[in-house]
Structures are given as C-alpha cells and as structure tokens.
Design a protein around this motif. Sequence first.
Motif, mmCIF file in Angstrom:
data_model
loop_
_atom_site.group_PDB
_atom_site.id
_atom_site.type_symbol
_atom_site.label_atom_id
_atom_site.label_comp_id
_atom_site.label_asym_id
_atom_site.label_seq_id
_atom_site.Cartn_x
_atom_site.Cartn_y
_atom_site.Cartn_z
ATOM 1 N N SER A 187 0.819 -1.222 0.000
ATOM 2 C CA SER A 187 0.000 0.000 0.000
ATOM 3 C C SER A 187 0.855 1.274 0.000
ATOM 4 N N LEU A 188 2.045 1.193 0.602
ATOM 5 C CA LEU A 188 2.950 2.348 0.591
ATOM 6 C C LEU A 188 3.353 2.699 -0.837
ATOM 7 N N TYR A 189 3.670 1.659 -1.626
ATOM 8 C CA TYR A 189 4.112 1.908 -2.998
ATOM 9 C C TYR A 189 2.943 2.424 -3.842
ATOM 10 N N GLU A 190 1.767 1.844 -3.617
ATOM 11 C CA GLU A 190 0.588 2.262 -4.371
ATOM 12 C C GLU A 190 0.237 3.716 -4.047
ATOM 13 N N ALA A 191 0.348 4.087 -2.772
ATOM 14 C CA ALA A 191 0.013 5.451 -2.360
ATOM 15 C C ALA A 191 0.912 6.468 -3.060
ATOM 16 N N ALA A 192 2.176 6.072 -3.295
ATOM 17 C CA ALA A 192 3.124 6.983 -3.940
ATOM 18 C C ALA A 192 3.122 6.809 -5.459
ATOM 19 N N ASP A 193 2.300 5.861 -5.943
ATOM 20 C CA ASP A 193 2.259 5.553 -7.385
ATOM 21 C C ASP A 193 3.655 5.194 -7.914
ATOM 22 N N THR A 194 4.399 4.456 -7.096
ATOM 23 C CA THR A 194 5.756 4.024 -7.463
ATOM 24 C C THR A 194 5.730 2.527 -7.750
ATOM 25 N N PRO A 195 6.173 2.107 -8.936
ATOM 26 C CA PRO A 195 6.195 0.662 -9.185
ATOM 27 C C PRO A 195 7.147 -0.036 -8.219
ATOM 28 N N ALA A 196 6.822 -1.283 -7.908
ATOM 29 C CA ALA A 196 7.599 -2.002 -6.899
ATOM 30 C C ALA A 196 7.936 -3.418 -7.361
ATOM 31 N N LEU A 197 9.161 -3.819 -7.042
ATOM 32 C CA LEU A 197 9.561 -5.220 -7.206
ATOM 33 C C LEU A 197 9.511 -5.893 -5.852
ATOM 34 N N PHE A 198 8.919 -7.080 -5.805
ATOM 35 C CA PHE A 198 8.908 -7.881 -4.585
ATOM 36 C C PHE A 198 9.772 -9.115 -4.791
ATOM 37 N N GLN A 199 10.080 -9.795 -3.687
ATOM 38 C CA GLN A 199 10.926 -10.988 -3.765
ATOM 39 C C GLN A 199 10.071 -12.252 -3.729
ATOM 40 N N GLY A 200 10.724 -13.395 -3.913
ATOM 41 C CA GLY A 200 10.024 -14.672 -4.089
ATOM 42 C C GLY A 200 9.283 -15.182 -2.877
#
Lengths: 342, 342
Positions: A93-106
């Motif tokens: 939700s932090l990344y979505e709030a800033a409209d910043t694309p995010a990579l997550f790990q496995g």
Amino acid sequence: MGINGYGTIGKRVADAVAAQPDMTVVGVAKTRPNYEATVAVESGYDLYAAIPERADQFGEAGLETAGTVEELIEASDIVVDATPSGVGADNKSLYEAADTPALFQGGEDDALVDVSFNARSNYEAAADADSVRVVSCNTTGLSRLIAPLREAFGIERVRATLVRRGGDPAQSDRGPINDILPDPKTLPSHHGPDVKTIFPDLSIDTLGLKVPATLMHMHSLNVTLESAPDVETVRDALADEDRLALLGEDLDITGTADVKEYAMDMGRPRGDFWENAIWDESITVKGRELYLFQAIHQESDVVPENIDAIRAVLEAEDKATSMARTNEALGLSDSPNPYPRP
Amino acid sequence: MGINGYGTIGKRVADAVAAQPDMTVVGVAKTRPNYEATVAVESGYDLYAAIPERADQFGEAGLETAGTVEELIEASDIVVDATPSGVGADNKSLYEAADTPALFQGGEDDALVDVSFNARSNYEAAADADSVRVVSCNTTGLSRLIAPLREAFGIERVRATLVRRGGDPAQSDRGPINDILPDPKTLPSHHGPDVKTIFPDLSIDTLGLKVPATLMHMHSLNVTLESAPDVETVRDALADEDRLALLGEDLDITGTADVKEYAMDMGRPRGDFWENAIWDESITVKGRELYLFQAIHQESDVVPENIDAIRAVLEAEDKATSMARTNEALGLSDSPNPYPRP
C-alpha cells in the motif's frame, strides 16, 4: 532506485544497482542499526528509517538518516522491496500510495503482484507493471534451465528433488544439525507450483528436503524431453546461456563449498555465485531422459534478475540488452584475480 | 554360525543370530581389541583372532581368545563375513578352503559371489549357494520397495535421488561438514546397477548426494508404474510389507533424527531401525507416477536380511517362515517400553 529492506538480498541489490551504468541508488531503508547499516553508510548510500518511530535508534548509533521510507519511495522511480517474506505484502500500500512501481521478492505470494518474473523466461511480461515478483532463488534456478530446454527440445515433465540448505551462513538460529528432513513431508513442495507462475502449462513435480548445510541449495534434476538429443547437443544448449555455469571436470569442484571457494577466488563480491552451478559431468541423457545436478546460491542468484526486472518494468531496454548489461556490470562472465589492482 | 568381522554390521548380526531360536553363535573374529571386543566377550561370544600374528594383543588387553579365524570357519556351518569393503574378497579363499558357505556384505562385488540377495525379492535363489552377497543398505531399501510395487502394479522406470549420510555416527574421520556433494558427480551412482543384481531387467536411474548427517540415508523416489492405481491402493500394498514401516502423520516424525529417537524409545537394540522408514504423507500418485520419501538406517537394515540369507543358503526354512521368524525374534513389529521389565 530505492531499496526497502537491507538484509541478505537488499544489500546485494543495492550494490548491483550502484554497479549499473544506467542506474542510481536513491537510498536504502532499514528497520534498525547494525553492521549492515554501518556498511551501507560507508558505501555512500543514504539511509532511510523503515520504521519511522524507531528512526532515532540510528542517530543513537551514530548513523545519520535521510528521512523515512515514505520519503524514499516518493523520491524513487521504482522501489525494490527486499524485506522478509510477508512484509512485502504489508508494504504494498505504501508503494501504491506513492504511485511508485515495486519489485517484490520470491517469498511473497504470486497473487500479490501483476506478474512473476524471470529475466530469461518472461522479461517482456513485466513491461509497465505496477508490481512484479522476482521469483525465489530455487524457482529462478529452475526457470533458467527450463526455458532453454523447452525451446530447444520440448519438455514433457520435470521431476526435481531440492536438497535445501537449512539456513544462510549468518542465520545461526536455523537448523537442522545432523538431520535430513522431508520439507514438506507432503508433495509437491511449493517450488513446482511456483515454477508454474512462470511456465503455466509445464508439468513439474518437486520434492523438498532440508539438510545441515548453509552454503547453497542442490537440485537433483530429471527432465523428460519431447525429443531425444545427444548429450553434446544438450550441453551446447546450456553452455550458450550466460547464467548457467557449466562446471567442467578440470575445475575439480566436488560440492557447494568448492563452488563458493571458486567464487571467492574469482574476487566476486561476498563470494556470490549468481549463475546456476551445473556439474558438467553430471549431464546425462538416456533417450528422452535428461539428468543433472545443479547448485543454487540462495543469497545471490536473484540479484541479476532484480536488476533486469527494473529495466523491464521501466521499459528501459530490451531483454538481451538488459541481461548483457547486467552481466557485464556485475562481472558475471569474468574471472579476475581477487585483489584490487594498483 | 561364525561371524568374521565385528564392527558396525558384524556385532549386530551376531546379536541377531543369538536372538534366533534356530541358530547359535559359534564365535566372532576380530582384528584387534577395543570396546567392541570387550562387549563381545561380556555378551558370551567366543572371540577369535582374525589376524593370527596379532592374536597376543587380545591377551595383553585381558581378552581371552578361542583360536584363529580359520578355526572359527572350520567350526561353523556357515560364516557371515562382515569385514570392511574389499576385505571380504580377500577372505573368500579361507571359506573355500574349509568348504564353508559364506555370506558377504554389499561392499563386495557382485562378481565375487554366486548370488546377490534380498529376502523379499529372491530368497530362493540362495539355496545351497557357496557364496552369497547381502546387498548394501541402500540397495536393500530399494529392493524391498520395488518387489511389491512390481508385483502389484508393474514398473516402467525407477528414478531415485539418494541423499546419503556422510558417515556413521562413530566415523569421526568422515565428512562433509556444511557441504552438499554430488557423489559421484557422474550418473548413475552405483546403486542403480546394484539393484539390477536383484532385478536384472529393471529400468532404474539413481543419483547420489552426500550431506553432513550421520543418522540415516534419505531416498527421494519416483516410480513410473505400468498401471495407475489410486494412492490408497499403493499405501495398502506397502502397508502389507513387514519391512516397510509407514510413518503415519500422527507420529509427527519430522526427519531421520525422529526416526532414530522413535527406535530408541521403542527399546530397540542400539536404536536400530530395520525397516524402510516411509513417510506416509509423502506417498503421492499422479496417474502412473508414484513419489515418496524413505529413510534407510545404514547400520541395521541389512541385519534381518543376513539372518534370512543364512536360512536360505542352508535351506532351513522357506521364505515366509524365515522372514516371519526373523522379524519376531528381533522384535521388528513390537513397540515395547524401552526399559527391561522386572
């Protein structure tokens, strides 16, 4: 780029981003001060407080912070979330709030993201995605091998026994000691279904074991191909792949400890071995049945994949250019003397 | 019976022979005095000098000997050779000179003997043989499983990854520590061809690994059957076999250490686990593909097989009678309280 989480994966991704000619580290976010935070500051990375309420712990430890994780996210084109399994989901939700694309790990669930990613297998699928999961070390190792085999020979079925290290070298609270455990006791292990997030129509059965070792995972692999190539043809197909390292008989590498020693002798950072370490002598073909052993360095094989995922999401380069640039910047194909030259 | 060699296997076979109603230990031969020799004498076994020139070492250690190994062989109806791998071959001429039939262990070559033996699979083949090889712990474990599967469902192909303990608990000169090694690096491991000494026409591929553990071997097994039974039918077929122990979910056995702990809690001598330890939860059937995990106690699973081989060679009993008698005498199906009752 911002890196949220500065442990085993995060610190490696930060150094790998810093090594790329087309990328800059905006900063790294960490929950608490420790030796890794100290080295981050000494490496010139701006340090952000992942838990704002605990930000003053850094000051007390003599470490200056540049702000909170929210500020890091705001300042970044893309964020690599390298927090522990499950924490990434909480951070989304932090990344979505800033409209910043995010990579997550496995360690995160496939359902959390737009696309699960392996550079060799589905680079283009990540274009312009808001959220991408770079699949786990074992799934990365399996995908890198499956992609070229499928293209060259077709695959009827994959059967893999994953003999997994109990914990990473610094995870002194992990076991086992002197035990061999089915993990899980039921089949399949999560790896088979995880590989299917990359190859949805693949037939794959995986079995997991856990043993008292920390250095690398080991895969005992069987692939029933759709055709019956000779062993040299298979070897050539694998040798063409930069992220598959065929360990020749002349190297006399007996096990995972030798692979790590080899990486350290080559001067690789932290003794990382980014490629699948495949024993050349183990590659065996009987009709359509292929067998081999490969070791997977759980701490580092996803690092080049994170770098490529950044370019894939930002549509900065095509797949071949990105993978080649990543490899060159990391020194993935070099074997230098380990000491700095004057 | 005489037992030549009184180490890991020999001492267990001697105790197992002594437990049979129809057998007597004539004596045991050993190369040198140590704690095992001391316990042998305390157990009431006559001690013979395996190396006559060193016989006086026993006297110096306060241990009385009854003669030389040649005298033991002369006095025995049959000899169990439990000497280290390769020494058995050297001893063969001793047994031939005395016209005494001999059992060898799995470390010897198949070519040394008239027949390689697994009680469940080929009991009758040992009748009146001069020399019989009781196949190794891993081959025994595989054969016990293959025999009933073949009879009930037919087998197209067996694929097994053997995750082997590095050494026995008391072998403090063995490794690895914190490593996972392909062993051998080439395929197949010797186990596949060894199983074919029992099932000559079987299609089997085996891969060997070595890990830092001492308690038991672990097999990750795939069998492509000729038919497609449901999982309950397979489970029932395996549950019918006395020397296959299905470890139910309720037992909550996580790995090899729990299996050994279970054996000790049951009061079994030396904590031996004679059966294949199969995780019930791991038994999985997908079409004609069967998967399971089994642990093999390398120090003891061949012990009941040696006992049956004695009866098979001497044609003392038929297979079913011998196996049942062995099982009962060892307490293979019992789960007693571990402390002696008053």
